[in-house]
Design an enzyme around this catalytic site. Structure first.
Site, PDB file in Angstrom:
ATOM      1  N   ASP A 168       2.257   5.030   4.622  1.00 10.35           N
ATOM      2  CA  ASP A 168       1.554   5.535   3.439  1.00 10.35           C
ATOM      3  C   ASP A 168       0.618   6.719   3.630  1.00 10.35           C
ATOM      4  O   ASP A 168       0.595   7.618   2.809  1.00 10.35           O
ATOM      5  CB  ASP A 168       0.746   4.393   2.799  1.00 10.35           C
ATOM      6  CG  ASP A 168       1.602   3.159   2.534  1.00 10.35           C
ATOM      7  OD1 ASP A 168       2.805   3.178   2.856  1.00 10.35           O
ATOM      8  OD2 ASP A 168       1.064   2.186   2.012  1.00 10.35           O
ATOM      9  N   GLU A 395      -1.403  -6.756  11.625  1.00  8.93           N
ATOM     10  CA  GLU A 395      -0.596  -5.750  10.926  1.00  8.93           C
ATOM     11  C   GLU A 395      -0.376  -4.539  11.844  1.00  8.93           C
ATOM     12  O   GLU A 395       0.725  -4.018  11.935  1.00  8.93           O
ATOM     13  CB  GLU A 395      -1.354  -5.354   9.648  1.00  8.93           C
ATOM     14  CG  GLU A 395      -0.527  -4.605   8.634  1.00  8.93           C
ATOM     15  CD  GLU A 395      -1.321  -4.311   7.356  1.00  8.93           C
ATOM     16  OE1 GLU A 395      -2.542  -4.630   7.304  1.00  8.93           O
ATOM     17  OE2 GLU A 395      -0.740  -3.756   6.416  1.00  8.93           O
TER      18      GLU A 395
HETATM   19  C1  9WN Z   1       1.947  -0.180  -0.371  1.00  5.50           C
HETATM   20  C2  9WN Z   1       3.622  -4.345   2.689  1.00  5.50           C
HETATM   21  C3  9WN Z   1       3.407  -2.842   2.710  1.00  5.50           C
HETATM   22  C4  9WN Z   1       4.348  -2.133   3.711  1.00  5.50           C
HETATM   23  C5  9WN Z   1       3.969  -0.668   3.910  1.00  5.50           C
HETATM   24  C6  9WN Z   1       2.495  -0.587   4.264  1.00  5.50           C
HETATM   25  C7  9WN Z   1       1.648  -1.257   3.183  1.00  5.50           C
HETATM   26  C8  9WN Z   1       1.310  -1.039   0.718  1.00  5.50           C
HETATM   27  C9  9WN Z   1      -0.196  -0.996   0.624  1.00  5.50           C
HETATM   28  O1  9WN Z   1       2.047  -2.611   3.036  1.00  5.50           O
HETATM   29  O2  9WN Z   1       1.795  -0.533   1.976  1.00  5.50           O
HETATM   30  O3  9WN Z   1       3.350  -0.355  -0.353  1.00  5.50           O
HETATM   31  O4  9WN Z   1      -0.737  -1.639  -0.276  1.00  5.50           O
HETATM   32  O5  9WN Z   1      -0.844  -0.326   1.443  1.00  5.50           O
HETATM   33  O6  9WN Z   1       2.102   0.727   4.467  1.00  5.50           O
HETATM   34  O7  9WN Z   1       4.773  -0.092   4.906  1.00  5.50           O
HETATM   35  O8  9WN Z   1       5.651  -2.207   3.265  1.00  5.50           O
HETATM   36  O9  9WN Z   1       3.507  -4.844   3.979  1.00  5.50           O
END
Ligand code: 9WN
Length: 428
Positions: A168, A395
């Site tokens: 992100d 994470e």
């Molecule tokens: C937005 C769920 C997701 C992953 C992504 C990670 C994070 C979300 C957030 O979490 O993103 O999609 O709220 O930050 O960057 O890779 O799929 O684990």
């Protein structure tokens, strides 16, 4: 196999299972996420091939009429994630599925996961006609990327939001985001900060742009036209995963004994060749390109290493060298940092701007295995198990110290450690 790691990873996956899918983490991410589910299925297949199939079937049942697989499938019982179902109001958008979803997508690792799930128990898969159901869904998904996300002549698919890359707040998005003329305003909801430290998450400024872009896309009914997408970037990892998944689709069509909907290997080769337009000779890596300005985003990130997955990639030897050198320090740093250790933009604890993640370590372990670097792949797999089990399946971790960051009991950390452990036992 390390039994303690295996049972701890299993406990995380059981805890995060919600009946038909697995949440990435109970507090921070209470819904089903697209590329998470594919990674999770890769681990679940060793515990219950049936459950791994359900995980993917659940995502497929949220497919849009245009073929897209949504970034998030919302659990109607939870309203504590932003942006949630009330923000997207997907039921008002023509072609949306009966369940509430986000309109964006995530990297297409699903065909690859589907094939791996099938291979874990082919007779159970055949009995339940898992591939028969999945194949047309996956073809429609890849066709969406090809027809709606491909810029004419580029051969690559663009992401229209940083969330779509899965990485992100990578520095790749800094300049394309600066060019986005708009923001969500001051009052940016941040329920994520109830579950993770602000210094380990994207900034408020980034969130303002994220919500502005998501709202603009939503208000255009998630149409992929230029007006709806003031952010359009071609990312190396997203496209390399797509090309890898096309190879899996070819194998699925062969297993089903049907004529493929189109030549999957040819498509994979086309994407692999097109990735060469993202090669940056000076940095010695693939980089992202802003599809609006045409500018290459000159950073070394883990995304630029992911094309190593592709058997026919043009600069594989250079990528291996980069991975082992001072910018990523394979074998010395913890896993693989998400960003260049020597860059001024490197931050060891902030999300995708430095910390090491377990999914990218898994992708690179798989790439190294394919390229014959078995010992390095095994070392990477062993550090995944060690760093995960030492710290409650975090994470992400600091690439220097291994200190855990973000949320804990994170599903893909558990699933992918488990997968590597089982593979090692089986001699793969
Ligand atoms: C937005 C769920 C997701 C992953 C992504 C990670 C994070 C979300 C957030 O979490 O993103 O999609 O709220 O930050 O960057 O890779 O799929 O684990």
């Amino acid at each position: 196999m390390n039994d303690a790691v295996l049972s701890a990873a299993t406990a995380v996956l059981l805890r995060n299972w919600r009946g038909r899918h697995t949440v990435p983490a109970g507090g921070l991410y209470p819904h089903q996420w697209s590329w998470d589910s594919a990674f999770i299925a890769i681990g679940l297949r060793h515990l219950s091939p049936r459950r791994a199939q359900q995980e993917l079937d659940s995502l497929f049942s949220a497919q849009w009429a245009d073929g897209r697989l949504p970034q998030i499938v919302f659990d109607p019982r939870r309203d504590d994630y932003s942006p949630g179902a009330k923000f997207w109001r997907s039921d008002r958008i023509p072609g949306s599925p009966p369940v509430s979803t986000a309109g964006l997508v995530q990297p297409p690792n699903h065909a690859w996961a589907t094939l791996l799930v099938h291979q874990s128990d082919p007779s159970e898969s055949r009995r339940r006609r898992f591939l028969d159901r999945a194949y047309p869904r996956l073809v429609a998904w890849h066709e969406y990327l090809n027809s709606r996300r491909g810029a004419p002549g580029s051969g690559l698919a663009a992401v229209v939001h940083p969330w779509e890359s899965g990485l992100d707040n990578s520095p790749y998005w800094d300049s394309p985001l600066d060019n986005v003329d708009g923001s969500f305003g001051e009052d940016v909801p941040r329920p994520d900060l109830d579950h993770a430290d602000a210094t380990e998450r994207p900034s408020n400024k980034e969130y303002g742009k994220y919500l502005y872009l998501a709202a603009t896309y939503r208000d255009a009914d998630c149409d992929d036209s230029a007006e709806a997408c003031p952010f359009r970037v071609e990312d190396p990892a997203f496209n390399a995963i797509w090309a890898r998944s096309e190879l899996a689709l070819a194998a699925i069509a062969e297993e089903l004994g049907i004529a493929p909907a189109y030549d999957h290997r040819e498509r994979s080769r086309g994407i692999t060749l097109a990735l060469e337009s993202l090669w940056d000779e000076e940095l010695g890596t693939y980089v992202a390109r802003d599809a609006i300005t045409g500018d290459l985003q000159k950073y070394r990130t883990v995304s630029g290493l992911v094309p190593l997955l592709l058997p026919e990639i043009g600069h594989g030897d250079e990528l291996e060298e980069l991975l082992r050198g001072p910018h990523f320090e394979l074998g010395k740093s913890c896993l693989v940092p998400s960003h260049d250790l020597l860059a001024p933009t490197f931050d060891p604890s902030r999300y995708w701007r430095g910390p090491s993640w377990f999914n990218t370590a898994w992708l690179l372990a798989e790439a190294l295995k394919t390229r014959g670097a078995t010992v390095e792949a095994q070392t990477l797999a062993a550090s995944m198990a060690e760093l995960a089990s030492r710290n409650d399946f975090p994470e992400y971790v600091d690439p220097h110290s291994g200190e855990p960051h973000g949320t804990r009991l994170f599903s893909w950390t558990a699933a992918l450690c488990l997968d590597q452990q089982v593979q090692q036992t089986e001699g793969n």
